[in-house]
Motif scaffolding. Structure first.
Motif: not given
Length: 114
Positions: A68-78, A85-95
């Motif tokens: 849920q924290r991740l979803k809220r963060h992605l919504e704010r960043e979007s 910003i998709s979950q996939k894009e976010f996780v790939l960028n972190l990696i």
């Protein structure tokens, strides 16, 4: 109705109906054209779900609270960037960032040894 066409009628949840109609209106096409495109894409891609060459799948579970924290963060960043910003894009960028940092550190260690 065109000769090679058939009517398809189905009851769907009201919320889904609203989402479909909103997306259809945003696309600027008739409902018939929109649903035809959705169904065509679904059935054409169904047989093509094989992974592309050189692509691997990574899946993992996480605690609900973190998700849920991740979803809220992605919504704010979007909202902030104006780009979804998709979950996939976010996780790939972190990696990518973590691997780049680790490789830099390793290169620095190797340079110090030489």
């Amino acid at each position: 109705m065109a000769e090679n066409q058939k009517n398809l009628c189905a009851m769907i949840p009201a919320e889904l109906h609203s989402r479909v109609r909103a997306a259809q209106e945003q696309a600027g096409v008739t409902l018939s054209a929109y649903i035809t495109e959705l169904l065509t894409n679904y059935y054409e891609k169904k047989g093509e779900e094989k992974m592309a060459e050189g692509i691997r799948t990574m899946a993992f579970q996480m605690p609900e609270e973190m998700f849920q924290r991740l979803k809220r963060h992605l919504e704010r960043e979007s909202e902030r960037t104006g780009k979804k910003i998709s979950q996939k894009e976010f996780v790939l960028n972190l990696i990518r960032q973590a691997l780049d940092a680790a490789e830099r550190e390793e290169a620095e260690r190797n340079a110090a040894v030489d």
